[in-house]
Design a protein around this motif. Structure first.
Motif, short mmCIF file in Angstrom:
data_model
loop_
_atom_site.label_atom_id
_atom_site.label_comp_id
_atom_site.label_asym_id
_atom_site.label_seq_id
_atom_site.Cartn_x
_atom_site.Cartn_y
_atom_site.Cartn_z
N ASN A 1 0.80 -1.23 0.00
CA ASN A 1 0.00 0.00 0.00
C ASN A 1 0.83 1.28 0.00
N GLY A 2 2.12 1.17 -0.27
CA GLY A 2 3.00 2.36 -0.28
C GLY A 2 4.44 1.88 -0.38
N PHE A 3 5.37 2.57 0.30
CA PHE A 3 6.77 2.16 0.22
C PHE A 3 6.96 0.70 0.66
N ALA A 4 7.64 -0.08 -0.16
CA ALA A 4 8.09 -1.43 0.25
C ALA A 4 9.58 -1.44 -0.06
N LEU A 5 10.36 -1.11 0.96
CA LEU A 5 11.80 -0.92 0.76
C LEU A 5 12.58 -1.89 1.63
N GLY A 6 13.73 -2.31 1.14
CA GLY A 6 14.60 -3.17 1.93
C GLY A 6 13.83 -4.37 2.48
N GLY A 7 13.87 -4.53 3.81
CA GLY A 7 13.15 -5.64 4.45
C GLY A 7 11.67 -5.66 4.12
N GLY A 8 11.11 -4.51 3.75
CA GLY A 8 9.69 -4.45 3.37
C GLY A 8 9.44 -5.15 2.05
N LEU A 9 10.30 -4.87 1.07
CA LEU A 9 10.16 -5.57 -0.21
C LEU A 9 10.52 -7.05 -0.02
N GLU A 10 11.50 -7.31 0.84
CA GLU A 10 11.87 -8.71 1.09
C GLU A 10 10.71 -9.48 1.73
N LEU A 11 9.96 -8.81 2.61
CA LEU A 11 8.79 -9.46 3.20
C LEU A 11 7.73 -9.71 2.12
N ALA A 12 7.50 -8.70 1.29
CA ALA A 12 6.50 -8.87 0.21
C ALA A 12 6.92 -10.00 -0.73
N MET A 13 8.22 -10.11 -0.99
CA MET A 13 8.70 -11.16 -1.90
C MET A 13 8.63 -12.55 -1.27
N SER A 14 8.60 -12.61 0.07
CA SER A 14 8.44 -13.91 0.75
C SER A 14 7.01 -14.41 0.64
N CYS A 15 6.07 -13.47 0.42
CA CYS A 15 4.66 -13.85 0.30
C CYS A 15 4.46 -14.60 -1.02
N HIS A 16 3.31 -15.29 -1.13
CA HIS A 16 3.13 -16.15 -2.30
C HIS A 16 2.84 -15.33 -3.57
N PHE A 17 2.20 -14.18 -3.43
CA PHE A 17 2.16 -13.20 -4.53
C PHE A 17 1.80 -11.82 -3.98
N ARG A 18 1.93 -10.80 -4.84
CA ARG A 18 1.85 -9.41 -4.41
C ARG A 18 0.87 -8.60 -5.27
N ILE A 19 0.15 -7.71 -4.60
CA ILE A 19 -0.72 -6.77 -5.29
C ILE A 19 -0.37 -5.38 -4.74
N ALA A 20 -0.26 -4.39 -5.64
CA ALA A 20 0.20 -3.07 -5.19
C ALA A 20 -0.84 -2.00 -5.48
N SER A 21 -0.79 -0.92 -4.69
CA SER A 21 -1.59 0.25 -5.01
C SER A 21 -0.75 1.18 -5.90
N THR A 22 -1.44 2.08 -6.60
CA THR A 22 -0.76 2.91 -7.60
C THR A 22 0.37 3.77 -7.01
N ASN A 23 0.26 4.09 -5.71
CA ASN A 23 1.28 4.94 -5.08
C ASN A 23 2.49 4.15 -4.58
N ALA A 24 2.47 2.83 -4.73
CA ALA A 24 3.54 2.00 -4.14
C ALA A 24 4.88 2.28 -4.82
N LYS A 25 5.92 2.20 -4.00
CA LYS A 25 7.28 2.32 -4.53
C LYS A 25 8.10 1.21 -3.91
N MET A 26 8.85 0.50 -4.74
CA MET A 26 9.56 -0.68 -4.27
C MET A 26 11.04 -0.60 -4.59
N GLY A 27 11.87 -1.05 -3.66
CA GLY A 27 13.30 -1.04 -3.93
C GLY A 27 14.08 -1.73 -2.83
N LEU A 28 15.35 -2.01 -3.14
CA LEU A 28 16.28 -2.57 -2.15
C LEU A 28 17.40 -1.55 -1.99
N PRO A 29 17.24 -0.58 -1.08
CA PRO A 29 18.21 0.53 -0.97
C PRO A 29 19.45 0.21 -0.13
N GLU A 30 19.63 -1.07 0.24
CA GLU A 30 20.67 -1.40 1.22
C GLU A 30 22.07 -0.94 0.83
#
Ligand code: COA
Length: 260
Positions: free
Chosen positions: A106-135
């Protein structure tokens, strides 16, 4: 169970887990990771829960990463331990759950957030979402499975670019990469997740658990996924769901799966 950093809510076959630290953009500190483990475990053991949805509270972030303030002064040993514990407790745990898990980003999925989303079986995003691995912009690398799951989902070259640049992709970019399955307006996000969960719930939950195990086997080192598929396929024949599913088809009626 009572939680401090998350909310777990059951309704109509769906347990929705909401990470609830909006002032910290839902960053994953140690306590939140433990609570998420407990909530996922509880939902997975609950026979009434057929699908789990995970999302972030507020309208800005799914999860803006691991809580940087917790590990800024860690040593080499502590860093390694942080990654190992987190992977075991949450990220590998979620990936291998028998209950389907949908990430509602539903918004920023960064670092561990994107990693958590990627651990899920699939993902659905809202138009404002931004995803990245900024580590790499912090002098570290993704440690919760990001270097493994991002290339699995979007391919090696794209994953390398995202990790090396530490940049973010927007929802439409993520959709074109296959990182998310659908993109909708923020106020429609949970509704779409619930609609898809409804379709999943019509099917056999024991067959779905076997399917998750079999699909995941394709990505495990030293495991022959075809052999796991054969075993999982065979297991289905011993279930009440299989008897009901095939009988219902032959009797030209809708199956009413007992989930056993
Ligand atoms: N860890 C700890 N705290 C975090 C955090 C994280 N990963 N991400 C955000 N926060 C906190 C901020 O420190 C701030 O707290 P404060 O109000 O007490 O200072 C609060 O959340 C709001 O964040 P802020 O940076 O003010 O929001 P913004 O809209 O200006 O920027 C981001 C949003 C996502 C771009 C920015 O917060 C960010 O870059 N976060 C870190 C992302 C990251 O590198 N994650 C990977 C970690 S390994």
């Amino acid at each position: 169970m009572a939680y401090e950093n998350i909310i777990s809510d059951y309704q109509n076959g769906i347990t929705t887990i909401t990470i609830n630290r909006p002032n910290k953009l839902n960053a994953l500190n140690k306590d939140t990771i433990q609570e998420l483990h407990d909530a996922f475990d509880e939902a997975n053991k609950d026979a009434d829960t057929k699908v789990i949805i995970i999302t972030g509270s507020g309208d800005k972030a799914f999860v803006a990463g691991a809580d940087i303030s917790e590990f800024a002064d860690f040593s080499v040993e502590e860093g390694g331990k942080l990654a190992a514990q987190g992977q075991a407790l949450l990220f590998d745990f979620v990936e291998n759950l028998g209950t389907p898990v949908i990430a509602a980003i539903n918004g920023f999925a960064l670092g561990g957030g994107l990693e958590l989303a990627m651990s899920c079986h699939f993902r659905i995003a809202s138009t404002n979402a931004k995803m990245g691995l900024p580590e790499t912009s912090l002098g570290v690398i993704p440690g919760y499975g990001g270097t493994q799951r991002l290339p699995q989902l979007i391919g090696k070259g794209r994953a390398m670019e995202m990790i090396m640049t530490a940049g973010m992709v927007d929802a439409s970019h993520a959709l074109s990469y296959g990182l998310v399955n659908h993109v909708v307006e923020q106020d429609e996000l949970l509704g779409l997740c619930e609609k898809i969960a409804g379709k999943i719930m019509r099917n056999s939950s024991v067959a779905i658990a076997e399917a998750i195990r079999s699909v995941n086997a394709a990505y495990k080192d030293g495991v022959n996924g075809f052999e796991i598929e054969i075993e999982s396929f065979g297991n289905c024949f011993g279930t009440e769901d299989f008897a009901e599913g095939t009988t219902a088809f032959l009797e030209k009626r809708k199956a009413d799966f007992p989930g056993r």
